[in-house]
Design a protein around this motif. Structure first.
Motif, PDB file in Angstrom:
ATOM      1  N   ASN A  46     -35.187  -1.092   6.738  1.00 33.33           N
ATOM      2  CA  ASN A  46     -34.629   0.229   6.507  1.00 33.33           C
ATOM      3  C   ASN A  46     -33.879   0.755   7.728  1.00 33.33           C
ATOM      4  OD1 ASN A  46     -36.875   0.666   8.065  1.00 33.33           O
ATOM      5  ND2 ASN A  46     -37.806   2.147   6.675  1.00 33.33           N
ATOM      6  N   LYS A  47     -33.718  -0.075   8.773  1.00 35.69           N
ATOM      7  CA  LYS A  47     -32.890   0.283   9.927  1.00 35.69           C
ATOM      8  C   LYS A  47     -32.426  -0.991  10.606  1.00 35.69           C
ATOM      9  CE  LYS A  47     -36.300   2.676  11.772  1.00 35.69           C
ATOM     10  NZ  LYS A  47     -37.350   2.439  10.844  1.00 35.69           N
ATOM     11  N   VAL A  48     -31.330  -0.866  11.364  1.00 36.06           N
ATOM     12  CA  VAL A  48     -30.798  -1.985  12.134  1.00 36.06           C
ATOM     13  C   VAL A  48     -31.063  -1.683  13.607  1.00 36.06           C
ATOM     14  CG1 VAL A  48     -28.731  -3.280  12.753  1.00 36.06           C
ATOM     15  CG2 VAL A  48     -28.994  -2.431  10.420  1.00 36.06           C
ATOM     16  N   ILE A  49     -31.749  -2.587  14.291  1.00 33.32           N
ATOM     17  CA  ILE A  49     -32.053  -2.415  15.711  1.00 33.32           C
ATOM     18  C   ILE A  49     -31.427  -3.588  16.458  1.00 33.32           C
ATOM     19  CG2 ILE A  49     -33.860  -2.207  17.437  1.00 33.32           C
ATOM     20  CD1 ILE A  49     -35.691  -1.158  15.209  1.00 33.32           C
ATOM     21  N   VAL A  50     -30.555  -3.275  17.421  1.00 39.39           N
ATOM     22  CA  VAL A  50     -29.835  -4.314  18.153  1.00 39.39           C
ATOM     23  C   VAL A  50     -29.889  -4.032  19.655  1.00 39.39           C
ATOM     24  CG1 VAL A  50     -28.247  -4.770  16.237  1.00 39.39           C
ATOM     25  CG2 VAL A  50     -27.625  -3.102  17.974  1.00 39.39           C
ATOM     26  N   GLY A  51     -29.539  -5.015  20.436  1.00 41.57           N
ATOM     27  CA  GLY A  51     -29.341  -4.866  21.869  1.00 41.57           C
ATOM     28  C   GLY A  51     -27.846  -4.872  22.142  1.00 41.57           C
ATOM     29  N   CYS A  52     -27.459  -4.770  23.402  1.00 42.71           N
ATOM     30  CA  CYS A  52     -26.030  -4.780  23.726  1.00 42.71           C
ATOM     31  C   CYS A  52     -25.810  -5.304  25.132  1.00 42.71           C
ATOM     32  CB  CYS A  52     -25.426  -3.396  23.567  1.00 42.71           C
ATOM     33  SG  CYS A  52     -26.012  -2.193  24.758  1.00 42.71           S
ATOM     34  N   TYR A  53     -24.549  -5.647  25.421  1.00 36.33           N
ATOM     35  CA  TYR A  53     -24.171  -6.068  26.772  1.00 36.33           C
ATOM     36  C   TYR A  53     -23.961  -4.857  27.667  1.00 36.33           C
ATOM     37  CZ  TYR A  53     -23.101 -10.635  24.685  1.00 36.33           C
ATOM     38  OH  TYR A  53     -23.168 -11.831  24.027  1.00 36.33           O
ATOM     39  N   ALA A  54     -23.339  -3.794  27.115  1.00 36.77           N
ATOM     40  CA  ALA A  54     -23.026  -2.603  27.918  1.00 36.77           C
ATOM     41  C   ALA A  54     -22.879  -1.393  27.009  1.00 36.77           C
ATOM     42  CB  ALA A  54     -21.735  -2.810  28.701  1.00 36.77           C
ATOM     43  N   VAL A  55     -23.187  -0.209  27.559  1.00 35.37           N
ATOM     44  CA  VAL A  55     -22.956   1.069  26.890  1.00 35.37           C
ATOM     45  C   VAL A  55     -21.820   1.755  27.648  1.00 35.37           C
ATOM     46  CG1 VAL A  55     -23.926   3.296  26.231  1.00 35.37           C
ATOM     47  CG2 VAL A  55     -25.386   1.262  26.248  1.00 35.37           C
ATOM     48  N   LEU A  56     -20.744   2.070  26.946  1.00 40.26           N
ATOM     49  CA  LEU A  56     -19.553   2.630  27.582  1.00 40.26           C
ATOM     50  C   LEU A  56     -19.609   4.153  27.639  1.00 40.26           C
ATOM     51  CD1 LEU A  56     -16.972   0.245  25.937  1.00 40.26           C
ATOM     52  CD2 LEU A  56     -18.141   0.006  28.122  1.00 40.26           C
ATOM     53  N   ALA A  57     -18.690   4.730  28.387  1.00 39.95           N
ATOM     54  CA  ALA A  57     -18.695   6.170  28.669  1.00 39.95           C
ATOM     55  C   ALA A  57     -18.586   7.038  27.423  1.00 39.95           C
ATOM     56  CB  ALA A  57     -17.565   6.515  29.636  1.00 39.95           C
ATOM     57  N   ASN A  58     -17.934   6.548  26.378  1.00 39.55           N
ATOM     58  CA  ASN A  58     -17.773   7.358  25.179  1.00 39.55           C
ATOM     59  C   ASN A  58     -18.940   7.215  24.203  1.00 39.55           C
ATOM     60  OD1 ASN A  58     -17.259   4.773  24.214  1.00 39.55           O
ATOM     61  ND2 ASN A  58     -15.559   5.429  22.923  1.00 39.55           N
ATOM     62  N   GLY A  59     -19.931   6.382  24.530  1.00 38.39           N
ATOM     63  CA  GLY A  59     -21.069   6.165  23.647  1.00 38.39           C
ATOM     64  C   GLY A  59     -20.917   4.925  22.790  1.00 38.39           C
ATOM     65  N   GLY A  60     -19.799   4.237  22.911  1.00 37.22           N
ATOM     66  CA  GLY A  60     -19.616   2.961  22.222  1.00 37.22           C
ATOM     67  C   GLY A  60     -20.339   1.862  22.977  1.00 37.22           C
ATOM     68  N   ILE A  61     -20.477   0.704  22.348  1.00 39.64           N
ATOM     69  CA  ILE A  61     -21.171  -0.408  22.998  1.00 39.64           C
ATOM     70  C   ILE A  61     -20.346  -1.683  22.921  1.00 39.64           C
ATOM     71  CG2 ILE A  61     -23.456   0.559  22.530  1.00 39.64           C
ATOM     72  CD1 ILE A  61     -23.791  -1.596  20.355  1.00 39.64           C
ATOM     73  N   ILE A  62     -20.633  -2.585  23.849  1.00 39.19           N
ATOM     74  CA  ILE A  62     -20.127  -3.950  23.794  1.00 39.19           C
ATOM     75  C   ILE A  62     -21.317  -4.804  23.400  1.00 39.19           C
ATOM     76  CG2 ILE A  62     -19.128  -5.856  25.101  1.00 39.19           C
ATOM     77  CD1 ILE A  62     -17.210  -3.545  24.815  1.00 39.19           C
ATOM     78  N   GLY A  63     -21.179  -5.525  22.283  1.00 39.50           N
ATOM     79  CA  GLY A  63     -22.288  -6.314  21.777  1.00 39.50           C
ATOM     80  C   GLY A  63     -21.856  -7.702  21.360  1.00 39.50           C
ATOM     81  N   LEU A  64     -22.770  -8.428  20.781  1.00 41.48           N
ATOM     82  CA  LEU A  64     -22.504  -9.779  20.315  1.00 41.48           C
ATOM     83  C   LEU A  64     -21.393  -9.791  19.273  1.00 41.48           C
ATOM     84  CD1 LEU A  64     -26.168 -10.999  19.822  1.00 41.48           C
ATOM     85  CD2 LEU A  64     -24.593 -11.714  21.613  1.00 41.48           C
ATOM     86  N   THR A  65     -20.694 -10.901  19.188  1.00 48.31           N
ATOM     87  CA  THR A  65     -19.665 -11.063  18.172  1.00 48.31           C
ATOM     88  C   THR A  65     -20.296 -10.944  16.788  1.00 48.31           C
ATOM     89  OG1 THR A  65     -18.458 -12.536  19.630  1.00 48.31           O
ATOM     90  CG2 THR A  65     -17.887 -12.615  17.313  1.00 48.31           C
ATOM     91  N   GLY A  66     -19.682 -10.164  15.926  1.00 53.13           N
ATOM     92  CA  GLY A  66     -20.191  -9.951  14.578  1.00 53.13           C
ATOM     93  C   GLY A  66     -20.991  -8.675  14.426  1.00 53.13           C
ATOM     94  N   MET A  67     -21.345  -8.052  15.533  1.00 54.11           N
ATOM     95  CA  MET A  67     -22.156  -6.839  15.475  1.00 54.11           C
ATOM     96  C   MET A  67     -21.376  -5.663  14.869  1.00 54.11           C
ATOM     97  SD  MET A  67     -24.480  -5.035  18.422  1.00 54.11           S
ATOM     98  CE  MET A  67     -25.129  -6.571  19.012  1.00 54.11           C
ATOM     99  N   HIS A  68     -20.067  -5.641  15.049  1.00 54.30           N
ATOM    100  CA  HIS A  68     -19.254  -4.572  14.463  1.00 54.30           C
ATOM    101  C   HIS A  68     -19.365  -4.598  12.943  1.00 54.30           C
ATOM    102  CE1 HIS A  68     -15.581  -2.491  13.088  1.00 54.30           C
ATOM    103  NE2 HIS A  68     -15.843  -1.706  14.120  1.00 54.30           N
ATOM    104  N   THR A  69     -19.353  -5.779  12.371  1.00 52.98           N
ATOM    105  CA  THR A  69     -19.486  -5.925  10.922  1.00 52.98           C
ATOM    106  C   THR A  69     -20.842  -5.419  10.447  1.00 52.98           C
ATOM    107  OG1 THR A  69     -18.055  -7.867  11.027  1.00 52.98           O
ATOM    108  CG2 THR A  69     -19.338  -7.564   9.016  1.00 52.98           C
ATOM    109  N   VAL A  70     -21.881  -5.716  11.197  1.00 51.16           N
ATOM    110  CA  VAL A  70     -23.231  -5.234  10.865  1.00 51.16           C
ATOM    111  C   VAL A  70     -23.283  -3.710  10.943  1.00 51.16           C
ATOM    112  CG1 VAL A  70     -25.653  -5.263  11.575  1.00 51.16           C
ATOM    113  CG2 VAL A  70     -24.327  -7.367  11.597  1.00 51.16           C
ATOM    114  N   ALA A  71     -22.650  -3.133  11.961  1.00 48.34           N
ATOM    115  CA  ALA A  71     -22.638  -1.674  12.125  1.00 48.34           C
ATOM    116  C   ALA A  71     -21.886  -0.986  10.982  1.00 48.34           C
ATOM    117  CB  ALA A  71     -22.022  -1.295  13.462  1.00 48.34           C
ATOM    118  N   VAL A  72     -20.773  -1.562  10.560  1.00 47.68           N
ATOM    119  CA  VAL A  72     -20.009  -0.995   9.441  1.00 47.68           C
ATOM    120  C   VAL A  72     -20.823  -1.073   8.150  1.00 47.68           C
ATOM    121  CG1 VAL A  72     -17.956  -1.318   8.003  1.00 47.68           C
ATOM    122  CG2 VAL A  72     -17.752  -1.411  10.490  1.00 47.68           C
ATOM    123  N   ALA A  73     -21.496  -2.199   7.930  1.00 45.83           N
ATOM    124  CA  ALA A  73     -22.343  -2.346   6.739  1.00 45.83           C
ATOM    125  C   ALA A  73     -23.500  -1.350   6.762  1.00 45.83           C
ATOM    126  CB  ALA A  73     -22.871  -3.767   6.644  1.00 45.83           C
TER     127      ALA A  73
END
Length: 115
Positions: free
Chosen positions: A1-28
């Motif tokens: 019932n939730k998606v929990i992930v890690g990341c490489y970096a948290v950027l100044a605007n609150g966005g993240i740099i994560g593993l390839t494919g994570m953007h697709t998971v976030a959109v879903a």
């Protein structure tokens, strides 16, 4: 019932740099109204501000995903093999850090305290 992930970096605007494919998971997750939670340490906060989706993507060799070597990848086909994904803050619901839980809009205050 939730998606929990890690990341490489948290950027100044609150966005993240994560593993390839994570953007697709976030959109879903957003499409299905499932919270997208990022677990990260405070040491991964970065004062860098992203300019676009591709600012931080280092492209790797297409041969890495074809499995056949450089010669097998056709010159007529353009294959992108990014090393990471940028996930914008609109897709992140919560950051869990060693300093507590924070929403993406609060990241700039944390940066002001630590930098």
């Amino acid at each position: 019932n939730k998606v929990i992930v890690g990341c490489y970096a948290v950027l100044a605007n609150g966005g993240i740099i994560g593993l390839t494919g994570m953007h697709t998971v976030a959109v879903a997750a957003k499409h299905h109204n499932v919270p997208f939670v990022v677990c990260t340490g405070m040491y991964k906060l970065s004062p860098v501000f992203p300019h676009d989706q591709y600012s931080f993507n280092e492209l790797k060799s297409p041969a890495e995903i074809s499995g056949q070597g450089e010669d097998a990848v056709s010159r007529a086909v353009r294959v992108l093999n990014p090393s990471s994904d940028f996930i914008p803050p609109e897709l992140v619901n919560l950051f869990l850090t060693n300093a507590g839980g924070h929403c993406p809009s609060y990241i700039y205050r944390l940066l002001a305290e630590y930098y």
